[in-house]
Design a protein around this motif. Structure first.
Motif, PDB file in Angstrom:
ATOM      1  N   GLU A 174       4.956  -0.351   3.220  1.00 11.38           N
ATOM      2  CA  GLU A 174       3.742  -0.534   3.990  1.00 11.38           C
ATOM      3  C   GLU A 174       2.895  -1.597   3.303  1.00 11.38           C
ATOM      4  O   GLU A 174       2.624  -1.518   2.104  1.00 11.38           O
ATOM      5  N   GLU A 176      -4.953  -8.441   3.802  1.00 18.38           N
ATOM      6  CA  GLU A 176      -6.347  -8.638   3.455  1.00 18.38           C
ATOM      7  C   GLU A 176      -6.691 -10.120   3.523  1.00 18.38           C
ATOM      8  O   GLU A 176      -5.834 -10.971   3.680  1.00 18.38           O
ATOM      9  N   ALA A 192      -0.661  -3.987   3.185  1.00 16.21           N
ATOM     10  CA  ALA A 192      -2.047  -4.140   3.617  1.00 16.21           C
ATOM     11  C   ALA A 192      -2.360  -5.632   3.681  1.00 16.21           C
ATOM     12  O   ALA A 192      -2.196  -6.346   2.711  1.00 16.21           O
ATOM     13  N   VAL A 218       5.917  -2.037   7.702  1.00 10.78           N
ATOM     14  CA  VAL A 218       4.796  -1.753   8.593  1.00 10.78           C
ATOM     15  C   VAL A 218       3.517  -2.264   7.967  1.00 10.78           C
ATOM     16  O   VAL A 218       3.425  -2.467   6.755  1.00 10.78           O
ATOM     17  N   GLU A 219       2.534  -2.413   8.843  1.00 12.00           N
ATOM     18  CA  GLU A 219       1.228  -2.830   8.363  1.00 12.00           C
ATOM     19  C   GLU A 219       0.335  -1.610   8.321  1.00 12.00           C
ATOM     20  O   GLU A 219       0.347  -0.793   9.243  1.00 12.00           O
ATOM     21  N   ARG A 220      -0.396  -1.500   7.228  1.00  9.22           N
ATOM     22  CA  ARG A 220      -1.340  -0.387   7.125  1.00  9.22           C
ATOM     23  C   ARG A 220      -2.426  -0.575   8.157  1.00  9.22           C
ATOM     24  O   ARG A 220      -3.020  -1.648   8.244  1.00  9.22           O
ATOM     25  N   PRO A 221      -2.693   0.461   8.946  1.00 10.77           N
ATOM     26  CA  PRO A 221      -3.745   0.303   9.960  1.00 10.77           C
ATOM     27  C   PRO A 221      -5.089   0.112   9.280  1.00 10.77           C
ATOM     28  O   PRO A 221      -5.401   0.768   8.298  1.00 10.77           O
ATOM     29  N   SER A 222      -5.853  -0.821   9.774  1.00 10.27           N
ATOM     30  CA  SER A 222      -7.114  -1.140   9.130  1.00 10.27           C
ATOM     31  C   SER A 222      -8.123  -0.026   9.407  1.00 10.27           C
ATOM     32  O   SER A 222      -8.371   0.284  10.578  1.00 10.27           O
ATOM     33  N   PRO A 223      -8.724   0.586   8.372  1.00 12.25           N
ATOM     34  CA  PRO A 223      -9.655   1.704   8.610  1.00 12.25           C
ATOM     35  C   PRO A 223     -10.860   1.290   9.435  1.00 12.25           C
ATOM     36  O   PRO A 223     -11.372   2.025  10.254  1.00 12.25           O
ATOM     37  N   SER A 231       0.812  -1.212   0.000  1.00  9.20           N
ATOM     38  CA  SER A 231       0.000   0.000   0.000  1.00  9.20           C
ATOM     39  C   SER A 231       0.854   1.275   0.000  1.00  9.20           C
ATOM     40  O   SER A 231       0.358   2.352  -0.241  1.00  9.20           O
ATOM     41  N   GLY A 232       2.142   1.125   0.253  1.00  9.06           N
ATOM     42  CA  GLY A 232       2.980   2.338   0.212  1.00  9.06           C
ATOM     43  C   GLY A 232       4.447   1.949   0.224  1.00  9.06           C
ATOM     44  O   GLY A 232       4.844   0.970   0.861  1.00  9.06           O
TER      45      GLY A 232
END
Lengths: 198, 647
Positions: free
Chosen positions: A141, A145, A143, A177-182, A133-134
């Motif tokens: 970063e 899923e 994500a 890092v892990e993208r924080p889950s919205p 994701s980044g």
């Protein structure tokens, strides 16, 4: 990988295709060769000549991985053997390679490569999906899923496996890092839920 | 993955898609072929050469059928034997002699991937669509090796399917891949051909596929420590051979008894139910008696082939070839010739065809010349009959019966004669040519697959039955005609003083004046020193078509003199003219001479035909026939005189 070798025997390399790009090939080279990381600006010997006469139009380097692009109008079938030998000769002198920084681009490609490989197959076999994701020069970063979102081993996967796999090819990596889950941020009451995130 | 559509990868409008199985020997190729095509494979020949061609048909999941060809095993496309030559030619699209398949299934043994990948690099140069079939992955895992098949697929740039014997779900995956042959990926950059570059490429690919080599196969190594030991190994080998032969004779005997009784009953039935005299004799004697007398040996032949298939499938055959290499070298041959000669014990024809695995043409010819001298299954009925007449069944030296000992001696004689013939041929064909290095792969010990054993035995029995139903049947019929014509009228018989009411006298008169008898009497000068009379001559002449006919012919002749008890009639036959008139025909000397004659003479049209096919010329079969006939005559003569000297 053992790089001690008899002077005349060629280094082990082999190419693999790059998704959706017929002019590119990802060349696997021995990971122990201390290549600089970045976009190719200068290369020794025959490889440098291939860049100079516009047979090769672009190149990205990481540890153990070299992406090479052919110019328009050339085909790998015709040029492949020549490129292979030039690459093997150039790898003998990694200190004579010159690169310009292209950290994020290289890191992105390395990460895609890792996710498309054995690790990605392993994750998919568990019903999970990991996407990038980044990307910056030093950090990626991810994500998480699918089944990965609620997986208790996610942390471990992230750090021990993903990180070490990426760092093997991109030593300058400082962290993943892990993208924080919205959805997690929006949750007001911590009701237990059976719904999967993502 | 790039998807290149190569020419010919899609089904042709007129025919089936054609796949070919390519791989080194012992890579599980033939097992895979049998699994894909079942027992529906057809054998033939490649045009212009004598290499066997195996083609079968397999059903694909999309409902279509596909032709699958099992190419000979090859270690490289740089051929050193006709088998490897054929593989190189088949893969070469410019070679119009042999059709090129649409796609290739390359079997790679996971336990020896480093070597097999070198072969794959060459195969990929051919430009045909390739799918790699990874075999023996289970054994690789058992020996603590590992390989990531998907990573291997990415590294090679071709489809990789793992197939293990006995796993039908994996076979389904392969069939699925075969349906989508048009989408098979091909490597963007073909692998290198320079040997050093290939080594580098293999290292890189294996590293990517996270390949760990299998540990040494401790099970096989421990077994080989004994089985290849110069003393113990050889001992065990001889014991195995002894058990091999013993099994064939003792286990097959009761089965043979049943078949024999069945045919005897059938013959009786024919004789009683068919009212027309000559027809009942024809059916009972010629058809049922003649053919039945040969079919009686099916249990034995089947058992021989089963045992050979088991030895081959378990991996012991190559150890035997290794142990016998020294012995074979004394005849100027190599260990693999032993396998061909051992197969000849069942029948010389598969033995002669097995010489294709020998790389040297001179070795091939020398072994082919020796193969017909090995005691083949067709000689068995003759030996059984003659030994029975020579020696009573109960004569024993302690636990060893004399009959069995003589039989064993005849087998030994065959082996020695075969080796001598091979040695002589090798000397005569000169020392020109490069000496080939003898290397042979010894596969790990494995459980032979039931399906492979069944397929090879079925093929062999089918070939034998075909031979029976054509040559032997024809010979028996021709013989029956020759023995019973010309028809004698009652008046002419009475004029000659024959009692027409006595059936036995009538039939002996007919026999004595038949066409066959004229032929038998015509060659009397040739065979007289051996003690054969015209009746034995008829039988011997008939055997030049096929040996098995001897017993049936003698039976017909004996039945002509005494239809009730042909066996007894045989023993009591007396010489009817000449200096020994009135004396028994089958003296020990004559019987021994007959046995020796059969040990040497080339009496099998099928063998001659096979030799002609395999050598491509009539020269060698003719040389074999004439020299073995001469040798048979000389040795039979010597035997007769020696026996008469001592008895």
């Amino acid at each position: 990988m053992n790089t001690i070798r008899v002077a005349s025997s060629p280094l082990p390399v082999h190419p693999e295709p790059v998704a959706a790009d017929g002019r590119a090939l990802l060349w696997h080279v021995p990971v122990a060769v201390p290549l600089p990381v970045g976009r190719v600006a200068a290369a020794p010997g025959a490889l440098g000549e291939l860049f100079a006469d516009a047979t090769l139009s672009d190149g990205l380097v990481a540890r153990g991985l070299v992406w090479l692009w052919l110019s328009d109008g050339r085909s790998w079938r015709a040029e492949g053997a020549q490129v292979r030998e030039a690459l093997q000769a150039a790898l003998v002198e990694p200190q004579r390679w010159g690169v310009v920084p292209a950290g994020a681009e290289v890191l992105s490609r390395v990460t895609d490569y890792v996710l498309a490989g054995t690790l990605g197959a392993y994750i998919a076999s568990h019903g999970g999906r990991i996407e990038v994701s980044g990307v910056t020069d030093e950090v990626v970063e991810f994500a998480f899923e699918g089944a990965c979102a609620q997986c208790p081993a996610a942390d471990d996967t992230l750090h021990s496996r993903l990180e070490s796999a990426v760092r093997e090819h991109y030593p300058a990596l400082t962290g993943v890092v892990e993208r924080p889950s919205p959805r997690a941020l929006r949750r007001l009451l911590p009701w237990p839920t059976l719904r999967r995130a993502g | 993955m790039s998807h290149n559509h190569h020419g010919g990868a899609t089904a042709t409008a007129t025919g089936l898609r054609r796949f070919a199985l390519v791989g080194s020997p012992n890579s599980g190729k033939t097992t895979l072929f049998n699994a894909l095509t079942g027992l529906r494979a057809k054998t033939g020949n490649y045009p212009g050469v004598t290499v066997s061609r195996y083609e079968g048909v397999t059903k694909l999941p999309d409902g279509d059928k596909a032709a699958v060809e099992d190419l000979p095993g090859a270690y490289s496309l740089d051929p050193i034997s006709p088998d490897e030559d054929i593989v190189a030619q088949v893969l070469d699209r410019d070679h119009h002699h042999v059709p090129t398949p649409d796609a290739l299934l390359v079997t790679l043994d996971a336990t020896s991937l480093q070597r097999s990948l070198g072969f794959l690099a060459h195969v990929l140069q051919a430009g045909l669509p390739v799918c790699v079939v990874l075999t023996f992955a289970d054994e690789h895992a058992r020996r603590r090796g590992s390989v990531d098949a998907q990573a291997l697929e990415r590294a090679l740039g071709v489809t990789v399917v793992t197939v293990t014997a006995g796993r039908p779900d994996e076979l389904a995956v392969l069939r699925d891949a075969m349906t989508r042959v048009g989408e098979w990926p091909a490597p963007v950059v073909p692998p290198p051909t320079d040997p050093e570059q290939v080594t580098a490429w293999i290292r890189s690919v294996l590293q990517r596929a996270e390949y760990t080599a299998a540990g040494t196969d401790t099970r096989t190594n421990r077994a080989d420590a004994v089985l290849l030991h110069p003393v113990w190994g050889t001992l065990i080998f001889f014991v195995t051979m002894f058990v091999f032969f013993q099994t064939v004779f003792t286990v097959a005997a009761p089965l043979q008894g049943w078949v024999e009784e069945g045919f005897a009953w059938l013959g009786e039935l024919a004789r009683e139910s068919i009212p027309i005299g000559w027809l009942s004799s024809f059916v009972a004697d010629a058809l049922i008696g003649g053919v039945g007398g040969v079919l009686v040996f099916i249990p034995q032949i089947a058992l021989l082939f089963i045992l050979i298939a088991l030895l081959e499938g378990s991996g012991y055959m190559s150890r035997a070839a290794f142990l016998m290499d020294r012995v074979m070298a004394s005849a100027g041959l190599e260990g693999r010739a032993f396998v061909a000669l051992l197969s000849s014990v069942a029948c010389a024809i598969p033995g002669i065809m097995a010489t294709r695995s020998l790389p040297s043409a001179k070795d091939r010819i020398a072994t082919m010349m020796g193969a017909p001298l090995m005691t083949c299954a067709a000689r068995l009925p003759v030996y059984v009959l003659l030994i029975g007449m020579l020696v009573p069944a109960d004569l024993r030296w302690g636990p060893i019966g004399l009959q069995g000992t003589i039989m064993f001696g005849l087998y030994l004689l065959g082996a020695v004669a075969a080796m001598t013939a091979a040695w002589v041929t090798k000397r005569l064909t000169g020392r020109r040519g490069v000496r080939m290095p003898f290397y042979m792969e010894m596969p790990s010990y494995r459980m032979p697959r039931l399906r492979s054993v069944v397929t090879s035995v079925w093929d062999a029995c089918k070939a034998f039955l075909r031979k029976v139903s054509t040559i032997i049947l024809l010979t028996t019929v021709v013989l029956w005609v020759a023995l019973n014509l010309p028809l004698q009228s009652t008046t002419s018989m009475e004029a000659a003083g024959v009692d027409t009411s006595d059936d036995a006298a009538v039939s002996s008169y007919v026999l004595e004046h038949s066409y066959a008898a004229s032929a038998g009497k015509a060659v009397e000068p040739v065979f007289e020193p051996l003690g054969f009379d015209w009746r034995v001559n008829i039988a011997v002449i008939s055997t030049f078509a096929a040996r098995e006919v001897f017993v049936a012919t003698l039976g017909q002749i004996a039945a002509a003199s005494d239809p009730e008890d042909p066996a007894g009639a045989l023993e009591q036959m007396t010489v009817d003219h000449g200096p020994n008139a009135g004396q028994p025909l089958f003296t020990p000397g004559t019987i021994a001479a007959l046995m020796i004659f059969f040990a040497f003479a080339l009496q099998c049209m099928s063998t001659i035909g096979t030799m002609r096919r395999e050598t491509g010329t009539w020269k060698w079969p003719v040389i074999a026939w004439t020299s073995y006939f001469a040798a048979a005559w000389v040795f039979a003569f010597l035997t007769k005189n020696l026996v008469e000297l001592f008895l």
